[in-house]
Design a protein around this motif. Structure first.
Motif, PDB file in Angstrom:
ATOM      1  N   SER A  49       0.834  -1.196   0.000  1.00 30.88           N
ATOM      2  CA  SER A  49       0.000   0.000   0.000  1.00 30.88           C
ATOM      3  C   SER A  49       0.871   1.249   0.000  1.00 30.88           C
TER       4      SER A  49
ATOM      5  N   LEU B  35     -11.453  -2.115 -12.365  1.00 38.87           N
ATOM      6  CA  LEU B  35     -11.506  -0.953 -11.478  1.00 38.87           C
ATOM      7  C   LEU B  35     -12.879  -0.286 -11.525  1.00 38.87           C
TER       8      LEU B  35
ATOM      9  N   SER C 118      -3.453  -0.326  -4.715  1.00 41.06           N
ATOM     10  CA  SER C 118      -3.623  -1.601  -4.034  1.00 41.06           C
ATOM     11  C   SER C 118      -4.009  -2.694  -5.019  1.00 41.06           C
ATOM     12  N   GLU C 119      -4.913  -2.401  -5.949  1.00 44.48           N
ATOM     13  CA  GLU C 119      -5.305  -3.389  -6.952  1.00 44.48           C
ATOM     14  C   GLU C 119      -4.132  -3.734  -7.862  1.00 44.48           C
TER      15      GLU C 119
ATOM     16  N   ILE D 295     -15.288  -2.166  -9.301  1.00 39.87           N
ATOM     17  CA  ILE D 295     -15.199  -2.043  -7.845  1.00 39.87           C
ATOM     18  C   ILE D 295     -15.401  -0.606  -7.373  1.00 39.87           C
TER      19      ILE D 295
ATOM     20  N   HIS E 205      -1.787  -6.026  -5.872  1.00 37.32           N
ATOM     21  CA  HIS E 205      -2.331  -7.357  -5.634  1.00 37.32           C
ATOM     22  C   HIS E 205      -2.504  -8.155  -6.924  1.00 37.32           C
TER      23      HIS E 205
ATOM     24  N   ILE F 257     -13.452   6.197  -7.274  1.00 35.53           N
ATOM     25  CA  ILE F 257     -12.449   5.291  -6.721  1.00 35.53           C
ATOM     26  C   ILE F 257     -11.274   6.094  -6.158  1.00 35.53           C
TER      27      ILE F 257
ATOM     28  N   THR G  30      -7.433   6.889  -5.218  1.00 29.94           N
ATOM     29  CA  THR G  30      -6.173   6.525  -5.869  1.00 29.94           C
ATOM     30  C   THR G  30      -5.408   5.438  -5.106  1.00 29.94           C
ATOM     31  N   PRO G  31      -5.359   5.453  -3.759  1.00 31.63           N
ATOM     32  CA  PRO G  31      -4.677   4.354  -3.078  1.00 31.63           C
ATOM     33  C   PRO G  31      -5.293   2.990  -3.374  1.00 31.63           C
ATOM     34  N   GLU G  32      -6.596   2.956  -3.660  1.00 33.64           N
ATOM     35  CA  GLU G  32      -7.226   1.677  -4.010  1.00 33.64           C
ATOM     36  C   GLU G  32      -6.763   1.210  -5.392  1.00 33.64           C
TER      37      GLU G  32
ATOM     38  N   GLU H  83     -17.219   2.630  -6.273  1.00 31.05           N
ATOM     39  CA  GLU H  83     -18.522   2.890  -5.657  1.00 31.05           C
ATOM     40  C   GLU H  83     -19.071   4.202  -6.189  1.00 31.05           C
TER      41      GLU H  83
END
Length: 411
Positions: free
Chosen positions: A13, A221, A237-238, A224, A241, A230, A232-234, A226
């Motif tokens: 992260s 993206l 993270s994607e 996922i 991962h 979205i 930026t840290p998510e 919402e």
């Protein structure tokens, strides 16, 4: 093993990068690092130098985000925009997939080129080196359909093509010869092959609305997000991962490959991550570069300052050449250093933490805040360009102040 796996994921992260970089700076300020001292008295002058560079490039301070897209603009002409107008994609999602295709392969090809390589631009005839040259070369390869499996659709990247990519194809695309050597060609080709194979095997993420391709990550993206929003840290993270297994084998924890994470004895913790410093430079560079395609497709991208500065040699060189970072042994500047060395890990982590401090100093001087001048604009305005300018002032070849042995997948 379960605890180790959870500990590994905790390093994937931007928050982990920022926290451990901050700890490295705290150690430096307590004079507890082996290789560097920090002189914060010169941070103010460094901020003034960066502001001067920024005002010259962007007089109105209307600064775009630091991303790969800036390197596709040459002499005022946006080369990708020219391609986009010719492509006639049926909808904004199709354009976004193609933009993701290009951004992902271009960023993954964007490790340091070395001082001897340059690219002969087919439009201007100029020879362009370093990151800008790599960008144009990757764009030209993309535009020629080198990565496409569909003859009637050159402007795409197919996983099956990446999986079979040879180093010689990249040498040809980058115009590599004995007199025009490029650092790390084999490493770059291996990285793209690994990317292709991973995408083929992970159709649930990369082939929701098309055959397997890097651009399929856009659909993932968007899926996922919402309410079409979205953080930026998510995004990062994607990326970490879903793409983490493509990186060359370095450090793994709980069978999780950690990518751009390195060992440093001073980074002690009470869990299995003790001694590990996460940096995630290329993945963060990619996350920054996916913001604009997402926005163009109608998604809101939030918390852009949730990412960190980039732990690379221009930003790091800025602090060394400006005197903020001082080598305890000046002779180290004349030696070659492995990217995994304690010295380079210190340098990169300190760079991340100092970029946050520098950004704050610049905002205060300009009477701006993180909303009006996010870190992504400070980098673009910016720190990266000033690092290059200082390098050219101090060394004839414009090389960074610290020599790093790279395999083409880090810087």
């Amino acid at each position: 093993m379960k605890n180790d796996t959870a500990a590994a994921f905790s390093l994937l992260s931007a928050a982990a990068v920022r926290e451990r970089a901050g700890r490295m700076l705290a150690l430096a300020l307590d004079d507890k690092l082996t290789n560097f001292r920090v002189d914060l008295s010169l941070l103010d002058a460094t901020a003034e130098r960066v502001i001067a560079t920024t005002r010259q490039a962007y007089p109105s301070l209307d600064i775009p985000f630091h991303s790969r897209w800036r390197h596709f603009v040459v002499d005022g002409l946006d080369r990708f925009d020219t391609i986009a107008k010719a492509a006639r994609w049926p909808d904004s999602d199709s354009r976004a997939r193609a933009a993701f295709d290009l951004a992902i392969i271009s960023v993954f090809l964007d490790a340091g080129a070395g001082t001897q390589w340059s690219y002969a631009d087919t439009i201007t005839g100029k020879r362009i080196g370093r990151s800008e040259g790599l960008a144009l070369a990757s764009l030209d390869m993309f535009a020629r359909g080198m990565f496409s499996a569909q003859h009637n659709d050159p402007f795409r990247v197919d996983a099956s093509v990446l999986a079979a990519l040879s180093a010689q194809q990249l040498r040809d695309g980058f115009q590599v010869t004995e007199s025009n050597p490029l650092v790390g060609v084999e490493g770059r080709a291996a990285l793209l092959r690994a990317l292709g194979m991973l995408i083929v095997e992970n159709s649930g993420v990369f082939a929701r609305n098309d055959s397997p391709r890097p651009g399929g990550l856009f659909d993932h993206l968007a899926g996922i997000a919402e309410n079409r929003s979205i953080p930026t840290p998510e995004i990062l993270s994607e990326l970490l991962h879903e793409l983490g297994t493509i990186w060359p084998s370095r450090i793994s924890l709980g069978d999780i490959p950690l990518g751009d994470c390195w060992r440093h004895p001073a980074m002690t913790t009470s869990d299995a991550t003790s001694g590990i410093v996460p940096l995630h430079k290329l993945s963060q560079w990619l996350a920054y570069s996916l913001i604009e395609p997402l926005q163009h497709a109608g998604l809101a991208v939030t918390d852009i300052d949730g990412l960190t500065g980039l732990a690379e040699y221009r930003n790091g060189g800025l602090f060394v050449d400006a005197g903020v970072l001082v080598l305890r042994d000046p002779g180290q500047a004349e030696r070659q250093h492995d990217v995994a060395s304690e010295l380079v890990v210190e340098w990169r982590a300190l760079t991340v933490a100092l970029l946050d401090r520098l950004a704050d100093a610049i905002r205060k001087k300009l009477n701006m805040d993180a909303d009006t001048l996010p870190l992504a604009k400070v980098l673009e305005g910016g720190t990266w360009a000033t690092g290059r300018i200082l390098a050219r002032e101090r060394r004839a070849d414009g090389s960074p102040p610290i020599k790093v042995i790279s395999d083409g997948t880090v810087f």
